[in-house]
Design an enzyme around this catalytic site. Structure first.
Site, PDB file in Angstrom:
ATOM      1  N   GLY A   1     -15.890 -63.591  70.728  1.00 22.44           N
ATOM      2  CA  GLY A   1     -16.232 -64.155  72.029  1.00 22.44           C
ATOM      3  C   GLY A   1     -16.792 -65.545  71.808  1.00 22.44           C
ATOM      4  O   GLY A   1     -17.110 -65.927  70.676  1.00 22.44           O
TER       5      GLY A   1
ATOM      6  N   TYR B   1     -15.755 -55.693  83.168  1.00 22.23           N
ATOM      7  CA  TYR B   1     -16.498 -56.878  82.750  1.00 22.23           C
ATOM      8  C   TYR B   1     -16.796 -57.775  83.952  1.00 22.23           C
ATOM      9  O   TYR B   1     -15.883 -58.225  84.650  1.00 22.23           O
ATOM     10  CB  TYR B   1     -15.729 -57.689  81.712  1.00 22.23           C
TER      11      TYR B   1
ATOM     12  N   GLN C   1     -10.375 -49.394  69.752  1.00 23.78           N
ATOM     13  CA  GLN C   1     -11.244 -50.572  69.758  1.00 23.78           C
ATOM     14  C   GLN C   1     -12.698 -50.130  69.563  1.00 23.78           C
ATOM     15  O   GLN C   1     -13.368 -49.732  70.513  1.00 23.78           O
ATOM     16  CB  GLN C   1     -11.101 -51.368  71.061  1.00 23.78           C
TER      17      GLN C   1
ATOM     18  N   GLU D   1     -14.702 -72.578  64.964  1.00 24.73           N
ATOM     19  CA  GLU D   1     -15.360 -72.169  63.725  1.00 24.73           C
ATOM     20  C   GLU D   1     -14.882 -70.787  63.288  1.00 24.73           C
ATOM     21  O   GLU D   1     -14.515 -70.580  62.127  1.00 24.73           O
ATOM     22  CB  GLU D   1     -16.879 -72.135  63.899  1.00 24.73           C
TER      23      GLU D   1
ATOM     24  N   PRO E   1     -17.730 -58.386  65.616  1.00 24.86           N
ATOM     25  CA  PRO E   1     -17.704 -58.568  64.159  1.00 24.86           C
ATOM     26  C   PRO E   1     -18.900 -59.352  63.638  1.00 24.86           C
ATOM     27  O   PRO E   1     -19.233 -59.249  62.456  1.00 24.86           O
ATOM     28  CB  PRO E   1     -16.390 -59.325  63.921  1.00 24.86           C
TER      29      PRO E   1
ATOM     30  N   SER F   1     -10.746 -46.960  73.210  1.00 24.47           N
ATOM     31  CA  SER F   1     -11.886 -47.738  72.722  1.00 24.47           C
ATOM     32  C   SER F   1     -13.070 -46.816  72.504  1.00 24.47           C
ATOM     33  O   SER F   1     -13.442 -46.052  73.400  1.00 24.47           O
ATOM     34  CB  SER F   1     -12.261 -48.830  73.734  1.00 24.47           C
TER      35      SER F   1
ATOM     36  N   GLN G   1     -17.286 -72.794  68.955  1.00 24.04           N
ATOM     37  CA  GLN G   1     -17.462 -71.476  68.355  1.00 24.04           C
ATOM     38  C   GLN G   1     -16.108 -70.845  68.038  1.00 24.04           C
ATOM     39  O   GLN G   1     -15.938 -70.182  67.007  1.00 24.04           O
ATOM     40  CB  GLN G   1     -18.261 -70.578  69.295  1.00 24.04           C
TER      41      GLN G   1
ATOM     42  N   LYS H   1     -28.670 -67.124  62.796  1.00 27.57           N
ATOM     43  CA  LYS H   1     -29.525 -67.988  63.639  1.00 27.57           C
ATOM     44  C   LYS H   1     -30.803 -67.285  64.095  1.00 27.57           C
ATOM     45  O   LYS H   1     -31.734 -67.934  64.558  1.00 27.57           O
ATOM     46  CB  LYS H   1     -28.753 -68.500  64.837  1.00 27.57           C
TER      47      LYS H   1
END
Length: 332
Positions: free
Chosen positions: A284, A54, A177, A293, A207, A151, A290, A216
Protein backbone atom coordinates in the site's frame (compact mmCIF):
# COMPACT_ATOMS: atom_id res chain seq x y z
CA UNK A 1 9.09 -5.70 -12.24
CA UNK A 2 8.93 -9.47 -12.43
CA UNK A 3 5.82 -11.59 -12.87
CA UNK A 4 4.57 -14.89 -11.50
CA UNK A 5 1.68 -17.26 -12.08
CA UNK A 6 -1.12 -17.04 -9.53
CA UNK A 7 -0.70 -20.47 -7.99
CA UNK A 8 -0.83 -23.08 -10.74
CA UNK A 9 -3.40 -21.13 -12.73
CA UNK A 10 -2.58 -19.64 -16.10
CA UNK A 11 -3.01 -16.09 -14.78
CA UNK A 12 0.24 -14.11 -14.68
CA UNK A 13 0.42 -11.24 -12.18
CA UNK A 14 3.04 -8.74 -11.05
CA UNK A 15 4.97 -10.19 -8.10
CA UNK A 16 4.44 -6.88 -6.32
CA UNK A 17 0.77 -5.92 -6.38
CA UNK A 18 -0.90 -2.70 -5.30
CA UNK A 19 -3.48 -2.85 -2.50
CA UNK A 20 -5.67 -0.04 -1.15
CA UNK A 21 -6.91 -1.33 2.19
CA UNK A 22 -6.61 1.66 4.60
CA UNK A 23 -5.52 4.21 2.02
CA UNK A 24 -7.94 4.94 -0.82
CA UNK A 25 -11.16 6.61 0.25
CA UNK A 26 -9.98 7.17 3.82
CA UNK A 27 -6.35 7.87 4.71
CA UNK A 28 -5.36 9.30 1.32
CA UNK A 29 -7.06 12.04 -0.70
CA UNK A 30 -8.20 10.93 -4.15
CA UNK A 31 -5.62 12.92 -6.09
CA UNK A 32 -2.80 11.37 -4.04
CA UNK A 33 -4.35 7.93 -4.50
CA UNK A 34 -4.46 8.44 -8.27
CA UNK A 35 -0.80 9.49 -8.25
CA UNK A 36 0.11 6.32 -6.35
CA UNK A 37 -1.77 4.19 -8.89
CA UNK A 38 -0.02 5.98 -11.74
CA UNK A 39 3.35 5.35 -10.08
CA UNK A 40 2.44 1.68 -9.72
CA UNK A 41 1.57 1.45 -13.40
CA UNK A 42 4.77 3.25 -14.38
CA UNK A 43 6.79 0.75 -12.33
CA UNK A 44 5.22 -2.25 -14.06
CA UNK A 45 2.60 -3.22 -11.47
CA UNK A 46 -0.39 -4.69 -13.27
CA UNK A 47 -2.20 -6.28 -10.31
CA UNK A 48 -4.53 -4.19 -8.13
CA UNK A 49 -6.35 -5.52 -5.07
CA UNK A 50 -9.25 -3.99 -3.17
CA UNK A 51 -12.48 -5.03 -1.40
CA UNK A 52 -16.10 -3.93 -1.24
CA UNK A 53 -15.78 -3.10 2.48
CA UNK A 54 -12.74 -0.82 2.23
CA UNK A 55 -13.82 2.71 3.15
CA UNK A 56 -17.45 1.69 2.69
CA UNK A 57 -17.03 1.06 -1.04
CA UNK A 58 -15.11 4.25 -1.71
CA UNK A 59 -11.83 2.37 -2.18
CA UNK A 60 -13.28 0.49 -5.14
CA UNK A 61 -14.67 3.72 -6.58
CA UNK A 62 -11.34 5.53 -6.26
CA UNK A 63 -9.47 2.63 -7.84
CA UNK A 64 -11.98 2.41 -10.66
CA UNK A 65 -11.54 6.08 -11.47
CA UNK A 66 -7.75 5.88 -11.14
CA UNK A 67 -7.59 3.01 -13.63
CA UNK A 68 -10.14 4.50 -16.04
CA UNK A 69 -8.67 4.73 -19.52
CA UNK A 70 -6.01 2.07 -18.92
CA UNK A 71 -6.31 -0.87 -21.31
CA UNK A 72 -8.41 -3.33 -19.31
CA UNK A 73 -6.70 -6.41 -20.71
CA UNK A 74 -3.36 -5.16 -19.34
CA UNK A 75 -4.65 -5.21 -15.74
CA UNK A 76 -5.58 -7.79 -13.13
CA UNK A 77 -8.23 -6.34 -10.82
CA UNK A 78 -9.00 -8.24 -7.62
CA UNK A 79 -11.71 -7.58 -5.04
CA UNK A 80 -13.44 -9.39 -2.16
CA UNK A 81 -16.78 -10.12 -0.50
CA UNK A 82 -17.86 -11.07 3.05
CA UNK A 83 -17.77 -8.17 5.54
CA UNK A 84 -20.95 -6.11 6.16
CA UNK A 85 -21.62 -3.44 3.54
CA UNK A 86 -25.01 -2.36 4.86
CA UNK A 87 -27.49 -2.70 7.72
CA UNK A 88 -29.58 -5.49 6.18
CA UNK A 89 -29.47 -9.06 7.42
CA UNK A 90 -28.18 -10.23 4.04
CA UNK A 91 -25.65 -7.43 3.53
CA UNK A 92 -22.84 -9.68 4.76
CA UNK A 93 -21.42 -13.19 4.60
CA UNK A 94 -21.07 -15.63 1.72
CA UNK A 95 -24.66 -16.48 0.87
CA UNK A 96 -25.64 -16.65 -2.79
CA UNK A 97 -27.70 -13.48 -2.34
CA UNK A 98 -24.87 -11.45 -0.84
CA UNK A 99 -22.21 -12.75 -3.23
CA UNK A 100 -24.29 -11.94 -6.31
CA UNK A 101 -25.37 -8.51 -5.08
CA UNK A 102 -21.89 -7.57 -3.92
CA UNK A 103 -20.26 -8.73 -7.16
CA UNK A 104 -22.54 -6.52 -9.24
CA UNK A 105 -22.00 -3.57 -6.90
CA UNK A 106 -18.21 -4.03 -7.12
CA UNK A 107 -18.37 -4.17 -10.91
CA UNK A 108 -20.21 -0.83 -10.95
CA UNK A 109 -17.80 0.84 -8.54
CA UNK A 110 -14.73 -0.49 -10.36
CA UNK A 111 -16.15 0.51 -13.76
CA UNK A 112 -15.37 -2.85 -15.29
CA UNK A 113 -17.25 -5.73 -16.90
CA UNK A 114 -15.41 -8.46 -15.04
CA UNK A 115 -13.28 -9.14 -11.96
CA UNK A 116 -10.07 -11.07 -12.52
CA UNK A 117 -10.04 -12.58 -9.03
CA UNK A 118 -13.03 -12.59 -6.66
CA UNK A 119 -12.11 -13.54 -3.10
CA UNK A 120 -14.06 -14.71 -0.07
CA UNK A 121 -12.78 -12.17 2.45
CA UNK A 122 -13.25 -14.56 5.39
CA UNK A 123 -14.82 -17.97 5.95
CA UNK A 124 -18.57 -17.95 6.61
CA UNK A 125 -19.50 -20.68 9.09
CA UNK A 126 -23.21 -19.82 8.77
CA UNK A 127 -23.48 -20.57 5.04
CA UNK A 128 -23.02 -24.03 3.50
CA UNK A 129 -19.75 -24.14 1.63
CA UNK A 130 -21.61 -25.74 -1.29
CA UNK A 131 -23.78 -22.63 -1.63
CA UNK A 132 -20.78 -20.32 -1.57
CA UNK A 133 -18.77 -22.31 -4.09
CA UNK A 134 -21.75 -22.70 -6.42
CA UNK A 135 -22.37 -18.95 -6.39
CA UNK A 136 -18.73 -18.25 -7.21
CA UNK A 137 -18.84 -20.84 -9.99
CA UNK A 138 -21.95 -19.25 -11.48
CA UNK A 139 -20.15 -15.89 -11.62
CA UNK A 140 -17.24 -17.56 -13.40
CA UNK A 141 -19.53 -19.24 -15.92
CA UNK A 142 -21.28 -15.90 -16.53
CA UNK A 143 -17.94 -14.28 -17.36
CA UNK A 144 -18.21 -11.75 -14.53
CA UNK A 145 -15.39 -13.38 -12.54
CA UNK A 146 -12.36 -15.15 -14.04
CA UNK A 147 -10.79 -16.77 -10.97
CA UNK A 148 -11.85 -17.46 -7.38
CA UNK A 149 -9.82 -17.07 -4.20
CA UNK A 150 -10.12 -16.70 -0.44
CA UNK A 151 -8.54 -14.52 2.24
CA UNK A 152 -7.38 -15.57 5.72
CA UNK A 153 -8.88 -19.06 5.50
CA UNK A 154 -7.47 -21.85 7.62
CA UNK A 155 -6.02 -24.95 5.97
CA UNK A 156 -9.04 -27.11 6.85
CA UNK A 157 -11.42 -24.51 5.40
CA UNK A 158 -9.49 -24.35 2.13
CA UNK A 159 -9.43 -28.16 1.99
CA UNK A 160 -13.20 -28.29 2.49
CA UNK A 161 -13.80 -25.84 -0.36
CA UNK A 162 -11.53 -27.81 -2.68
CA UNK A 163 -13.34 -31.05 -1.84
CA UNK A 164 -16.73 -29.51 -2.64
CA UNK A 165 -15.44 -28.02 -5.89
CA UNK A 166 -14.01 -31.36 -7.00
CA UNK A 167 -17.12 -33.34 -6.04
CA UNK A 168 -19.53 -30.93 -7.76
CA UNK A 169 -17.33 -30.00 -10.72
CA UNK A 170 -17.07 -26.34 -9.68
CA UNK A 171 -14.31 -23.83 -10.26
CA UNK A 172 -11.47 -24.35 -7.76
CA UNK A 173 -9.81 -21.81 -5.50
CA UNK A 174 -6.52 -20.58 -7.00
CA UNK A 175 -5.37 -18.19 -4.26
CA UNK A 176 -5.38 -17.33 -0.58
CA UNK A 177 -4.71 -13.85 0.79
CA UNK A 178 -3.17 -14.03 4.26
CA UNK A 179 -1.16 -11.68 6.40
CA UNK A 180 2.47 -12.75 6.09
CA UNK A 181 5.73 -11.06 6.95
CA UNK A 182 8.96 -11.56 8.90
CA UNK A 183 7.05 -11.17 12.17
CA UNK A 184 3.79 -12.99 11.35
CA UNK A 185 4.44 -16.47 9.90
CA UNK A 186 1.44 -18.53 10.95
CA UNK A 187 0.65 -19.74 7.41
CA UNK A 188 3.92 -21.64 7.15
CA UNK A 189 2.89 -24.59 9.34
CA UNK A 190 -0.36 -25.73 7.69
CA UNK A 191 -1.69 -23.33 5.04
CA UNK A 192 1.40 -23.22 2.82
CA UNK A 193 1.95 -27.01 2.67
CA UNK A 194 -1.69 -27.58 1.68
CA UNK A 195 -1.61 -24.78 -0.89
CA UNK A 196 1.63 -26.01 -2.42
CA UNK A 197 0.06 -29.45 -2.85
CA UNK A 198 -3.16 -28.05 -4.33
CA UNK A 199 -1.66 -25.38 -6.58
CA UNK A 200 -2.94 -22.39 -4.61
CA UNK A 201 -0.81 -19.24 -4.51
CA UNK A 202 -0.50 -16.78 -1.64
CA UNK A 203 -1.26 -13.08 -2.19
CA UNK A 204 0.26 -11.76 1.00
CA UNK A 205 -0.80 -8.53 2.62
CA UNK A 206 1.10 -6.45 5.17
CA UNK A 207 4.60 -7.58 4.09
CA UNK A 208 6.06 -4.65 6.05
CA UNK A 209 3.81 -5.23 9.08
CA UNK A 210 1.82 -2.00 8.73
CA UNK A 211 5.08 -0.06 8.39
CA UNK A 212 6.84 -1.48 11.46
CA UNK A 213 9.36 -3.29 9.27
CA UNK A 214 10.47 0.01 7.73
CA UNK A 215 12.30 0.75 10.99
CA UNK A 216 10.69 4.18 11.40
CA UNK A 217 9.15 3.20 14.74
CA UNK A 218 11.77 3.07 17.48
CA UNK A 219 11.51 1.69 21.03
CA UNK A 220 10.73 4.26 23.70
CA UNK A 221 9.85 6.97 21.18
CA UNK A 222 6.50 8.38 20.07
CA UNK A 223 5.43 7.35 16.55
CA UNK A 224 6.18 9.89 13.78
CA UNK A 225 3.29 12.33 13.39
CA UNK A 226 2.62 11.47 9.74
CA UNK A 227 2.66 7.68 10.29
CA UNK A 228 -0.10 5.08 10.24
CA UNK A 229 0.23 4.70 14.02
CA UNK A 230 -1.12 8.22 14.49
CA UNK A 231 -3.79 8.09 11.79
CA UNK A 232 -7.31 7.26 13.09
CA UNK A 233 -8.09 5.10 10.05
CA UNK A 234 -5.04 2.87 10.42
CA UNK A 235 -3.76 3.04 13.98
CA UNK A 236 -5.88 0.17 15.34
CA UNK A 237 -4.19 -2.29 13.00
CA UNK A 238 -0.62 -1.52 14.01
CA UNK A 239 -0.83 -1.40 17.81
CA UNK A 240 0.32 -4.95 18.41
CA UNK A 241 3.62 -4.39 16.61
CA UNK A 242 4.54 -1.29 18.64
CA UNK A 243 5.79 -3.16 21.70
CA UNK A 244 9.38 -2.24 22.57
CA UNK A 245 10.58 -5.85 22.31
CA UNK A 246 9.40 -6.03 18.71
CA UNK A 247 10.75 -2.60 17.78
CA UNK A 248 14.13 -3.42 19.29
CA UNK A 249 14.33 -6.62 17.26
CA UNK A 250 13.42 -4.78 14.06
CA UNK A 251 16.27 -2.32 14.63
CA UNK A 252 18.65 -5.30 14.47
CA UNK A 253 17.64 -5.77 10.83
CA UNK A 254 19.11 -2.44 9.70
CA UNK A 255 22.70 -3.67 9.18
CA UNK A 256 21.38 -6.77 7.40
CA UNK A 257 19.39 -4.63 4.98
CA UNK A 258 22.40 -2.39 4.39
CA UNK A 259 24.55 -5.44 3.69
CA UNK A 260 22.04 -6.52 1.02
CA UNK A 261 21.96 -3.01 -0.45
CA UNK A 262 18.30 -2.59 0.44
CA UNK A 263 16.16 -0.38 2.63
CA UNK A 264 14.41 -2.14 5.50
CA UNK A 265 11.10 -1.94 3.61
CA UNK A 266 12.68 -3.46 0.50
CA UNK A 267 14.22 -6.23 2.60
CA UNK A 268 10.81 -7.00 4.15
CA UNK A 269 9.07 -7.20 0.77
CA UNK A 270 11.90 -9.24 -0.74
CA UNK A 271 11.74 -11.60 2.24
CA UNK A 272 8.14 -12.69 1.59
CA UNK A 273 8.90 -13.15 -2.11
CA UNK A 274 11.54 -15.77 -1.24
CA UNK A 275 8.72 -18.16 -0.34
CA UNK A 276 7.95 -20.08 -3.57
CA UNK A 277 4.28 -20.37 -2.60
CA UNK A 278 3.92 -16.57 -2.62
CA UNK A 279 2.54 -15.33 -5.94
CA UNK A 280 2.64 -11.64 -5.01
CA UNK A 281 3.29 -9.25 -2.16
CA UNK A 282 0.64 -6.57 -1.73
CA UNK A 283 1.94 -3.10 -0.97
CA UNK A 284 0.00 0.00 0.00
CA UNK A 285 1.12 3.59 -0.28
CA UNK A 286 0.19 7.11 0.69
CA UNK A 287 2.84 8.67 -1.56
CA UNK A 288 4.16 7.69 -5.01
CA UNK A 289 7.73 7.51 -3.71
CA UNK A 290 6.70 4.66 -1.40
CA UNK A 291 5.58 2.68 -4.44
CA UNK A 292 8.82 3.39 -6.25
CA UNK A 293 10.87 2.30 -3.25
CA UNK A 294 9.00 -0.94 -2.59
CA UNK A 295 9.03 -2.17 -6.19
CA UNK A 296 12.82 -2.33 -6.00
CA UNK A 297 12.31 -5.54 -4.03
CA UNK A 298 11.10 -7.25 -7.22
CA UNK A 299 13.51 -9.88 -8.45
CA UNK A 300 15.76 -9.67 -5.37
CA UNK A 301 17.24 -12.98 -4.23
CA UNK A 302 18.32 -13.21 -0.58
CA UNK A 303 21.10 -15.61 0.36
CA UNK A 304 20.19 -18.47 2.74
CA UNK A 305 22.72 -17.16 5.24
CA UNK A 306 21.00 -13.77 5.31
CA UNK A 307 17.61 -15.41 5.78
CA UNK A 308 18.98 -17.28 8.80
CA UNK A 309 20.42 -14.12 10.29
CA UNK A 310 17.05 -12.39 9.93
CA UNK A 311 15.49 -15.21 11.96
CA UNK A 312 18.19 -14.85 14.61
CA UNK A 313 17.67 -11.08 14.84
CA UNK A 314 13.91 -11.33 15.30
CA UNK A 315 14.04 -14.33 17.62
CA UNK A 316 11.11 -14.62 20.02
CA UNK A 317 9.01 -11.84 18.47
CA UNK A 318 8.18 -14.04 15.47
CA UNK A 319 4.60 -15.39 15.64
CA UNK A 320 4.33 -18.91 14.20
CA UNK A 321 1.37 -20.49 16.05
CA UNK A 322 -1.02 -21.95 13.40
CA UNK A 323 -3.90 -21.58 15.88
CA UNK A 324 -3.64 -17.87 15.14
CA UNK A 325 -4.02 -18.16 11.37
CA UNK A 326 -6.35 -15.14 11.36
CA UNK A 327 -4.64 -12.12 12.83
CA UNK A 328 -6.52 -10.31 15.61
CA UNK A 329 -5.16 -7.09 14.15
CA UNK A 330 -6.61 -7.08 10.75
CA UNK A 331 -9.77 -6.84 8.74
CA UNK A 332 -8.27 -6.32 5.26
Amino acid sequence: MEYRHLGKSGLVISEIAYGNWVTHGSQVEEQAAAECVRAALDEGITTFDTADVYAGGRAEEVLGRALHGVRRESLEIFTKVYWPVGEGRNDRGLSRKHIMESAHASLRRLQTDYIDLYQAHRYDAETPIEETMRAFDDLVRAGKVLYVGVSEWRAEQIAAALKVADELGLDRIVSNQPQYNMLWRVIEAEVVPLCEKEGIGQLVFSPIAQGVLTGKYTPGAAPPEDSRATDPSGSNFIKRWLEDETLEAVQQLKPLAAEAGLSLAQLAVAWVLQNPNVSAALIGATRPQQVRENVKAAGVRLEPGLMSRIDEALGQVIVRDPARTVSPLSRP
